[in-house]
Write an enzyme that holds these catalytic residues in place. Structure first.
Site, PDB file in Angstrom:
ATOM      1  N   HIS A  60       0.835  -1.202   0.000  1.00  0.00           N
ATOM      2  CA  HIS A  60       0.000   0.000   0.000  1.00  0.00           C
ATOM      3  C   HIS A  60       0.870   1.252   0.000  1.00  0.00           C
ATOM      4  O   HIS A  60       0.845   2.030   0.957  1.00  0.00           O
ATOM      5  CB  HIS A  60      -0.916  -0.012   1.228  1.00  0.00           C
TER       6      HIS A  60
ATOM      7  N   ASN B 169      -6.433  11.781   4.469  1.00  0.00           N
ATOM      8  CA  ASN B 169      -6.043  11.822   3.050  1.00  0.00           C
ATOM      9  C   ASN B 169      -7.273  11.665   2.140  1.00  0.00           C
ATOM     10  O   ASN B 169      -7.143  11.482   0.946  1.00  0.00           O
ATOM     11  CB  ASN B 169      -4.957  10.786   2.736  1.00  0.00           C
TER      12      ASN B 169
ATOM     13  N   LEU C  12      -9.254   9.506   1.113  1.00  0.00           N
ATOM     14  CA  LEU C  12      -9.644   8.307   0.365  1.00  0.00           C
ATOM     15  C   LEU C  12      -9.579   7.044   1.215  1.00  0.00           C
ATOM     16  O   LEU C  12      -8.612   6.826   1.946  1.00  0.00           O
ATOM     17  CB  LEU C  12      -8.738   8.147  -0.857  1.00  0.00           C
TER      18      LEU C  12
ATOM     19  N   HIS D 156      -5.651   2.321  -3.938  1.00  0.00           N
ATOM     20  CA  HIS D 156      -5.404   1.744  -2.604  1.00  0.00           C
ATOM     21  C   HIS D 156      -4.809   0.345  -2.768  1.00  0.00           C
ATOM     22  O   HIS D 156      -5.347  -0.484  -3.493  1.00  0.00           O
ATOM     23  CB  HIS D 156      -6.711   1.673  -1.809  1.00  0.00           C
TER      24      HIS D 156
ATOM     25  N   GLU E   1     -16.860  -4.005  25.082  1.00  0.00           N
ATOM     26  CA  GLU E   1     -15.907  -5.103  25.268  1.00  0.00           C
ATOM     27  C   GLU E   1     -14.772  -4.994  24.261  1.00  0.00           C
ATOM     28  O   GLU E   1     -13.636  -5.345  24.549  1.00  0.00           O
ATOM     29  CB  GLU E   1     -16.615  -6.467  25.117  1.00  0.00           C
TER      30      GLU E   1
ATOM     31  N   HIS F 287     -21.961 -15.295  33.370  1.00  0.00           N
ATOM     32  CA  HIS F 287     -23.219 -15.485  32.644  1.00  0.00           C
ATOM     33  C   HIS F 287     -23.061 -16.309  31.366  1.00  0.00           C
ATOM     34  O   HIS F 287     -23.600 -15.949  30.308  1.00  0.00           O
ATOM     35  CB  HIS F 287     -23.867 -14.123  32.328  1.00  0.00           C
TER      36      HIS F 287
ATOM     37  N   ASP G 218     -33.265 -13.724  31.680  1.00  0.00           N
ATOM     38  CA  ASP G 218     -32.875 -12.665  30.740  1.00  0.00           C
ATOM     39  C   ASP G 218     -32.963 -13.141  29.281  1.00  0.00           C
ATOM     40  O   ASP G 218     -32.998 -12.316  28.370  1.00  0.00           O
ATOM     41  CB  ASP G 218     -31.452 -12.169  31.030  1.00  0.00           C
TER      42      ASP G 218
END
Lengths: 620, 620
Positions: free
Chosen positions: A30, A179, A181, A255, A363, A413, A421
């Protein structure tokens, strides 16, 4: 233009040349993403950052995280140009026997963590900054993080930003490479630098806007930023993707593409721009060295102290274990995601607020922050949360494994015993997820005693560890002085006439023990194995016992069948003539009491009895 | 106070009473999180929203997503109080045989998607709003989404916000319940309503601040919001957690706790506040009904047209397949995460921009948006991205399964053949992840022809589907008119003297075919099975062929062993005396060419030959 400015500009172009030559090696990479940050990297390495070039992991060094990891070649070029390794090695880029990989990984001594998965670098940098500000309180190092503008659509970026400004991490400087892009086309905000400014300011950042190719402006901006207190800073760098890499300059469709035939022309142009004969700028050392403190022997401050047969939830025991290792080892820190009331990790906060890090609901950010906090062995982090929520962090965990991190994750849990629940709150794919993490150690303890020991073992285990607990109360079955080892299962029922090896863990062990009692009353004997660790699995113990009883195994787990304990056992005995029957949660559960659900979804004692009786028919 | 305002206030308190009575059933739940939104819910249901009460899934109806799903009881109470079902059923809350679960799921006819995993409701609402604005262009429905303030630390919220303002979704109204308290304590921004305002305004939202318990203000604010054009709106509602539920009112430590002995007193107080005798407010119908268009028969616009034995990457074939189903079926939409150059899904954009949805970098948001777009069968969504990035979306996918969504996910860049970009960019745990999703169908096609057919089959498959492709070119092995079925594997090499069944898919099939050629030259015959779908797996075909050749299987996959194809096969033959040998990627890979990596990590033809020769020794 001062000599210094000219030299830094020239170095930026030297780095560009290194990049072009390196990506020519495999004709992959890249380059245009490298070129947009050439001046930023030059100024950071040769002017701003303070670090010992030859001991890049010295804890005293400033940190640099390249969150846009695909720009690795220019990072490698900077370390080489600075003198850390020979410049001619750069052309090994992306080849099999070189550690100069397509994205940075800590195989290289100057890389702390793997980056390149969009957005995941920033939370790591934030974790490092948290340590620098709140834990290494006498340290002066700063943390720099280069983020691509395309990364700013990634949610975890904003979770991490929220965390860093909440804790006023003024040792953090984020550089956004605007940049314009992305991979395909223009990013959501394009070149609208004011829009970025508004967003970062609203997230309580000191913002400066800079021409990312203007060395003077960059120097000034880094200098300003270093003086800002009680706020993290963001430098919004207006850059040009593929700068000086015509025809890719500011163009879509470039890219991850190499210049091919234009490479030589670009190199010639760049060489012509470099007029410095002898360079005087060089990397600046940190003010003093800091020792690396490797003291990983963690012990519970006191042995487990539970009453035999009394019931405790393993999530509570896990929290007790966390308090005990926090008490006994100064490097242990607990990272919560605003669930500490139900995971009981608030006990750590009650014991010592300074060892408890509130990461708020995310998380994904919490795992990245903990990975950052673990870098250079600054802390032994334990993330404490609910198992189902960890699916949010799968990418962060995956990247943690590539980063060779030593973080520990405690999940409360897990399984259907969550009860009322409902399925949203039940972790039923966590074993599958963590088993697929290379090198991960998975504890699946079955009572309070083994859970505390799992916490202690985890703290001393390299790599990622995972402790699966539940909120359902189960009786203590082990003596408080029982010894546990990673990869060692325990046989709890054993009879000369055993016909079946039943392997289980956690809540299901107690259902199996109940089933064993009923079956043995009927004269059918089963051998009961508490697996304790699902990975590594006690293959030897399984094979020995399975062969002992004639080659028939039943596994029982509070998890979906796919990727769970049953499949771990299947994999362990794959090349033997052993038949395995798997009992697992067969479909998406629903709300109900824990007891009802165990029964309804087929993993209760009575289901186990029925299954085993069906397996043996009248043959006992 | 007008009669209407008084009635709506009284209804809010009636809803509070329903909540208290309902949570008393199982003595579990989150009453305080319900109470803070009582007036918001009352005003939405009895004043603002336009919907047909008895056909809640009518596409013409306004949508309401309760992202803070743990407040489900007050949502249920509203539907009951409005008359959709009897109020006395509310006390079945959270019991095994009631669909009034702890968090909402679409088992209930008035729920579109499961919510309750922090932050995941908003992207779904955004996806619905996108459809309402861009696809159902003559529709007038609006989308409301209630988000908890604690959810605002969750990254996906900001990804989704970015998407919605980019597309100027003015039919979207987000209500943030700023009650200050999370699970454990104060949220990151607490009661700082100005901080929220700054953040949402910076993300280009029309923001109004309102007292969330003041019905008049709420009505006014909803009215203002309905007139705003070209911008989505956010209503920041200042609320009190546990409002009227003393002692929990505005207090820490009450999240997810029932009032126990205080329940009756609270109910009495609330009853005393309700003075309306006969209620005149009622839900307003939508202006007209919209037909539900169930036309799921999707076909490729033209059969595959590849040249036998010529090489194509399966990700390219997948993109070709996407273009063909976009051509043939007006409901197919493709959701990209700014990787369409390397996944080739830009071909869809080139064909018809209106059928291509740019979600920018955030797989988590993209999956949620696609789930929203699929609701009420408005679209047949295909998410196209890179496999490794999907780990970011595991929670969204998990929630999608609970939501019974019909979305399709195409993953490019799976396995080590990604090559030079290195392990960061390689999906090696995707099979484990998708296998653990209940009801998910997993396609693992091996050439261009089967890949196009996988796309076609996926479009017609209920539940979540996953198509695993790679960027590595492999020869076409199937005729263009070959028929493929879900759950049907294909035998490609078959000899009466076969000694081993080799099961594989994708890139590895071609390595196995190469190995077969070498081995058969040496007189060792293997039967080669192309698995095509990993889930459901062709158990019958596997058993039949394995028994045919004497009970010995080898699996080869470009994936980690845990949770992958090998374990899927192991699970399928678990109860038989069949020995399975698994070849998989043994550890975290590194950069290199695809070809080198296949060899280095043990899944190339030569590795396969070696393994098989070792298995059979001199016995052939």
């Amino acid at each position: 233009m001062t000599t210094e400015v000219k030299e830094l500009s020239d170095i930026a172009n030297k780095l560009r040349i290194h990049v072009l030559k390196a990506v020519a090696t495999t004709r992959t990479g890249h380059p245009s993403s490298c070129s947009s940050i050439a001046e930023i990297i030059s100024v950071l390495f040769f002017k701003v950052m303070k670090f010992f070039l030859h001991t890049p992991k010295d804890p005293a060094n400033d940190r640099l995280i390249l969150s846009k990891g695909h720009a690795a070649p220019i990072l490698y070029a900077a370390w080489a140009e600075a003198g850390h390794f020979p410049v001619d090695k750069l052309t090994n880029l992306r080849t099999l026997y070189s550690d100069l990989e397509g994205n940075p990984t800590p195989k290289l001594d100057f890389i702390d963590v793997a980056t390149g998965s969009v957005g995941q670098g920033l939370p790591v940098a934030v974790g490092m900054a948290y340590v620098g500000k709140k834990i290494d309180t006498h340290a002066t190092y700063r943390v720099f993080c280069i983020v691509g503008d395309g990364e700013c659509s990634e949610g975890v970026v904003w979770s991490a930003l929220n965390f860093a400004s909440y804790y006023k991490l003024d040792n953090l400087c984020i550089i956004v490479d605007v940049n314009r892009l992305g991979e395909t086309g223009q990013t959501a905000l394009g070149a609208n630098i004011e829009a970025y400014k508004n967003r970062f300011e609203a997230f309580d950042y000191n913002v400066c806007i800079v021409d990312g190719h203007n060395v003077e402006e960059l120097i000034q901006c880094f200098d300003n930023v270093s003086k800002v207190k009680e706020k993290p800073s963001v430098m919004l760098a207006k850059t040009v993707k593929g700068k000086h890499f015509a025809p890719s300059e500011d163009s879509e469709g470039w890219h991850g593409k190499v210049l091919e035939l234009d490479t030589d022309k670009c190199i010639k142009n760049l060489e012509a721009m470099i007029t410095t004969k002898t360079f005087t700028v060089k990397p600046q050392s940190a003010p003093r060295r800091m020792p690396r403190e490797v003291k990983y022997h963690v012990q519970l401050s006191a042995p487990p102290d539970y009453i035999d047969n009394r019931k405790y939830a393993t999530n509570l025991a896990c929290a007790n274990g966390l308090v005990k290792i926090v008490q006994s080892h100064e490097k242990v820190y607990v990272f919560d995601t605003d669930v500490s009331d139900i995971t009981f990790s608030r006990k750590v906060n009650n014991y010592d607020t300074s060892r408890f890090v509130q990461c708020f609901s995310s998380e994904e950010a919490a795992v990245g922050i903990a990975i950052g906090a673990n870098c250079r062995e600054r802390t032994i982090p334990f993330i404490s949360t609910c198992g189902a929520l960890l699916t949010k962090a799968f990418d962060a965990i995956r990247m943690g494994a590539i980063s060779k991190t030593d973080i520990n994750i405690c999940a409360s849990h897990c399984g259907i015993t969550v009860g009322e629940d409902g399925p949203v709150a039940m972790a039923l794919e966590d074993l599958a997820m963590f088993r697929a993490i290379p090198g991960c150690t998975i504890f699946y303890p079955s009572d309070a005693v083994s859970t505390e020991r799992a916490v202690e073992l985890a703290a001393n285990t390299k790599g990622i560890t995972y402790i699966r607990t539940s909120c359902y109360k189960v009786p203590v079955i082990y003596n408080n002085d029982k010894l546990f080892r990673t990869g060692e299962a325990h046989i709890l029922r054993n009879h000369p006439a055993d016909k079946l090896l039943v392997i289980c863990g956690g809540v299901t062990l107690h259902e199996v023990l109940e089933a064993e009692m009923q079956l043995s009353n009927d004269g059918l004997h089963i051998r009961v194995m508490d697996i304790f660790t699902v990975k590594p699995i006690d293959r030897e113990g399984i094979l020995k016992n399975a062969e002992d009883i004639g080659g028939s195994i039943l596994t029982v787990e509070d998890h979906y069948a796919e990727g769970g304990l049953g499949e771990a056992v299947l994999a362990a005995v794959a090349d033997r003539n052993i038949v395995v029957h798997v009992i697992a949660v067969p479909k998406i559960p629903r709300s109900g009491t824990s007891k009802e659900l165990l029964d309804y979804f087929g993993i209760s004692a009575s289901n186990i009895v029925m299954t085993i009786k069906e397996m043996f028919g009248a043959n006992y």
